[in-house]
Design a protein around this motif. Structure first.
Motif, PDB file in Angstrom:
ATOM      1  N   PHE A  47      18.368 -31.296  30.331  1.00 40.41           N
ATOM      2  CA  PHE A  47      17.319 -30.779  31.040  1.00 40.41           C
ATOM      3  C   PHE A  47      16.264 -30.445  30.199  1.00 40.41           C
ATOM      4  O   PHE A  47      16.328 -30.036  28.886  1.00 40.41           O
ATOM      5  CB  PHE A  47      17.779 -29.615  31.744  1.00 40.41           C
ATOM      6  N   SER A  48      14.962 -30.881  30.631  1.00 38.64           N
ATOM      7  CA  SER A  48      13.785 -30.414  30.046  1.00 38.64           C
ATOM      8  C   SER A  48      13.068 -29.607  30.660  1.00 38.64           C
ATOM      9  O   SER A  48      12.504 -29.470  31.738  1.00 38.64           O
ATOM     10  CB  SER A  48      12.765 -31.548  29.969  1.00 38.64           C
ATOM     11  N   VAL A  49      12.577 -28.191  29.832  1.00 40.09           N
ATOM     12  CA  VAL A  49      12.049 -27.099  30.366  1.00 40.09           C
ATOM     13  C   VAL A  49      10.900 -26.988  29.789  1.00 40.09           C
ATOM     14  O   VAL A  49      11.296 -26.266  28.389  1.00 40.09           O
ATOM     15  CB  VAL A  49      12.909 -25.783  31.065  1.00 40.09           C
ATOM     16  N   GLU A  50       9.636 -26.823  30.113  1.00 43.52           N
ATOM     17  CA  GLU A  50       8.463 -26.590  29.027  1.00 43.52           C
ATOM     18  C   GLU A  50       8.654 -27.374  27.782  1.00 43.52           C
ATOM     19  O   GLU A  50       8.681 -26.628  26.614  1.00 43.52           O
ATOM     20  CB  GLU A  50       8.442 -25.037  28.857  1.00 43.52           C
ATOM     21  N   ASP A  51       9.094 -28.518  27.842  1.00 37.34           N
ATOM     22  CA  ASP A  51       9.211 -29.384  26.671  1.00 37.34           C
ATOM     23  C   ASP A  51      10.348 -29.079  25.715  1.00 37.34           C
ATOM     24  O   ASP A  51      10.311 -29.288  24.442  1.00 37.34           O
ATOM     25  CB  ASP A  51       7.877 -29.514  25.866  1.00 37.34           C
ATOM     26  N   CYS A  52      11.235 -28.339  26.147  1.00 34.47           N
ATOM     27  CA  CYS A  52      12.428 -27.641  25.470  1.00 34.47           C
ATOM     28  C   CYS A  52      13.491 -28.560  26.008  1.00 34.47           C
ATOM     29  O   CYS A  52      13.680 -28.394  27.343  1.00 34.47           O
ATOM     30  CB  CYS A  52      12.629 -26.447  25.213  1.00 34.47           C
ATOM     31  N   LEU A  53      14.652 -29.169  25.339  1.00 35.95           N
ATOM     32  CA  LEU A  53      15.768 -29.698  25.748  1.00 35.95           C
ATOM     33  C   LEU A  53      16.759 -28.966  25.888  1.00 35.95           C
ATOM     34  O   LEU A  53      17.188 -28.330  24.825  1.00 35.95           O
ATOM     35  CB  LEU A  53      15.820 -30.957  24.869  1.00 35.95           C
ATOM     36  N   PHE A  54      17.514 -28.702  26.888  1.00 31.84           N
ATOM     37  CA  PHE A  54      19.029 -27.846  27.016  1.00 31.84           C
ATOM     38  C   PHE A  54      19.880 -29.136  27.464  1.00 31.84           C
ATOM     39  O   PHE A  54      19.736 -30.151  28.099  1.00 31.84           O
ATOM     40  CB  PHE A  54      18.961 -27.044  28.327  1.00 31.84           C
ATOM     41  N   LYS A  55      21.300 -28.893  26.763  1.00 31.81           N
ATOM     42  CA  LYS A  55      22.347 -29.984  27.020  1.00 31.81           C
ATOM     43  C   LYS A  55      23.412 -28.839  27.409  1.00 31.81           C
ATOM     44  O   LYS A  55      24.175 -28.502  26.696  1.00 31.81           O
ATOM     45  CB  LYS A  55      22.602 -30.888  25.874  1.00 31.81           C
TER      46      LYS A  55
END
Length: 461
Positions: A47-55
């Motif tokens: 996921f991308s939230v405010e240009d931060c990637l979460f896996k």
């Protein structure tokens, strides 16, 4: 058993399996069956939230949110696999990084039922995202936590969230604060409210001040009559944000360009999981196969990290054998890790003991602490012998002295069925201590009688 010896043992208890996920050495009649509840299939999504990637694991998002469930059920467009690549993440618009972090912190740690780092603002973030993506159980928990601290909430935050997240019980208290607080809102805070609401608040403040001049009404006294606000503060319909609504109606939101740089700096420092998300477990001579999230076990236990490292090829059909454990203990552990504590009834004592046993065996230290806390709540209902048995087995030294003292001081000696549960050394210690206590009691009684004798009494007339 020391941590190093456990790690050595862990490396020796796993074996290769065939393509069906069953150990090659087993005959079909011996092969354990998949557990009906705790054989979980899952995968990681980006996921991308405010240009931060979460896996992160899909399981936690799908379990309680129909929005995410529908999202992952939608067939991907040709050539587009969002969430499978750093360059094609699933973008969550209208969501802040703090909100998504609050949601993940809650979902990944809810089994411990402890959120010491959750501030009021973090609970607000959790409520906002839980309401947006329809995590109803999470939403209820956030409302409960915030309601207990309602008096400490900022009035503007409370009012806006009560409307946005459909929490009408907060609306009147928030308006009361705005009307009765000593000073008028600062410009920055006032700018957050719609102008019509702001003007009504200020009008009501003037009416309040005229009715209750200073000195006749305490500041911050709740105001109950806000009928003049009419429908302006009515909770909105439960329609979700545009991106979520588009999923539900099969309408596609505006395309979002892929990231051009998925460097390490973009990746979240905690919620970026790599490697296979799942592990298949069984116990010796057990009847079940369990498929669970590796992360839940690895994050607490060096023993489990060593156990999983014994499969360097990361073969998904590999089976890890939990030596020294029983099916009932594994089920107690997975029930603790997976079933939301908000919806769980009080666990039976035997289940808590199973949880304590396996968490001690696998060095799951946080889980062990929770099991000990559950046991402590039931301690008063236990007999002294039962407390000693549990304390000796699980190293709960703080329980021993009170339980020993109870048996030493009571009128009746150890019964046979009680002694059968204790080691001989404990029986000898308790029996010896009871005799010493009896001698001291008798001696004190004799000394008291001697002091009370009259002169000339006794032998020799």
């Amino acid at each position: 058993m020391s941590e190093s010896s456990k790690a050595t043992e862990a490396a020796l208890v796993v074996g290769p399996s065939d393509g069906n996920g069953e150990e090659c050495s087993m005959t079909p009649s011996q092969a354990p069956r998949r557990h009906e509840k705790y054989y979980i299939e899952d995968r990681l999504s980006i996921f991308s939230v405010e240009d931060c990637l979460f896996k992160v694991h899909r399981y936690y998002l799908i379990l309680e949110s129909p929005v995410f469930k529908d999202m992952f059920m939608c067939p991907p467009e040709a050539g587009m696999l969002e969430g499978e690549s750093d360059l094609r993440p699933i973008v969550l618009p209208d969501t802040t990084r703090k909100e998504f972090e609050a949601l993940l912190d809650f979902l990944y740690n809810r089994m411990y039922n402890r959120y010491p780092s959750f501030s009021l603002s973090k609970w607000m973030d959790l409520l906002t995202i839980a309401d947006r993506f329809q995590f109803e159980n999470v939403r209820e928990r956030a409302i409960d936590e915030l309601t207990t601290s309602e008096k400490s909430m900022d009035a503007v935050d409370e009012l806006l969230v009560s409307v946005k997240c459909r929490v009408p019980q907060w609306t009147i208290p928030a308006l009361s604060k705005l009307v009765t607080q000593p000073n008028i809102l600062e410009t920055e805070a006032a700018a957050r409210l719609p102008l019509d609401i702001l003007m009504r608040v200020w009008k009501t403040r003037e009416e309040y001040l005229a009715t209750y001049p200073r000195g006749t009404q305490a500041v911050n006294t709740p105001i109950s009559n806000f009928s003049s606000f009419g429908s302006h503060l009515a909770p909105p319909a439960p329609a979700k944000d545009s991106a979520v609504s588009a999923i539900a109606t099969d309408e596609q939101p505006d395309p979002i360009p892929p990231l051009t740089d998925a460097s390490v700096e973009n990746k979240h420092d905690m919620y970026w999981f790599s490697g296979p998300p799942m592990a298949t477990l069984k116990v010796p001579s057990g009847t079940n196969l369990y498929r669970v999230h590796r992360y839940l076990l690895e994050r607490e236990s060096e023993y489990c990290r060593t156990l999983f490292s014994a499969n360097p090829a990361q073969d998904p059909s590999f089976i890890y054998d939990l030596v020294g454990c029983k099916d009932s203990e594994v089920e107690a552990l997975l029930g603790f890790l997976y079933d939301p504590p908000e919806k769980m009834p009080e666990q039976a004592l035997s289940k808590v003991i199973d949880l304590l046993t396996i968490s001690t065996r696998l060095s799951l230290n946080q889980t062990r602490e929770c099991a000990l806390a559950m046991l402590a709540q039931r301690r008063e209902k236990m007999g002294a012998v039962e407390q000693i048995v549990i304390a000796q087995k699980h190293g709960i030294t703080s329980w021993l002295e009170p339980a020993y003292s109870s048996i030493i001081a009571r009128a009746e000696p150890l019964r046979e069925h009680e002694a059968e549960r204790l080691p001989l050394s404990t029986i000898v210690m308790l029996t010896s201590a009871r005799e010493d206590n009896l001698r001291r009691t008798l001696l004190l009684e004799f000394e008291g009688e001697d002091e009370g004798e009259t002169p000339g009494s006794g032998f020799g007339g």
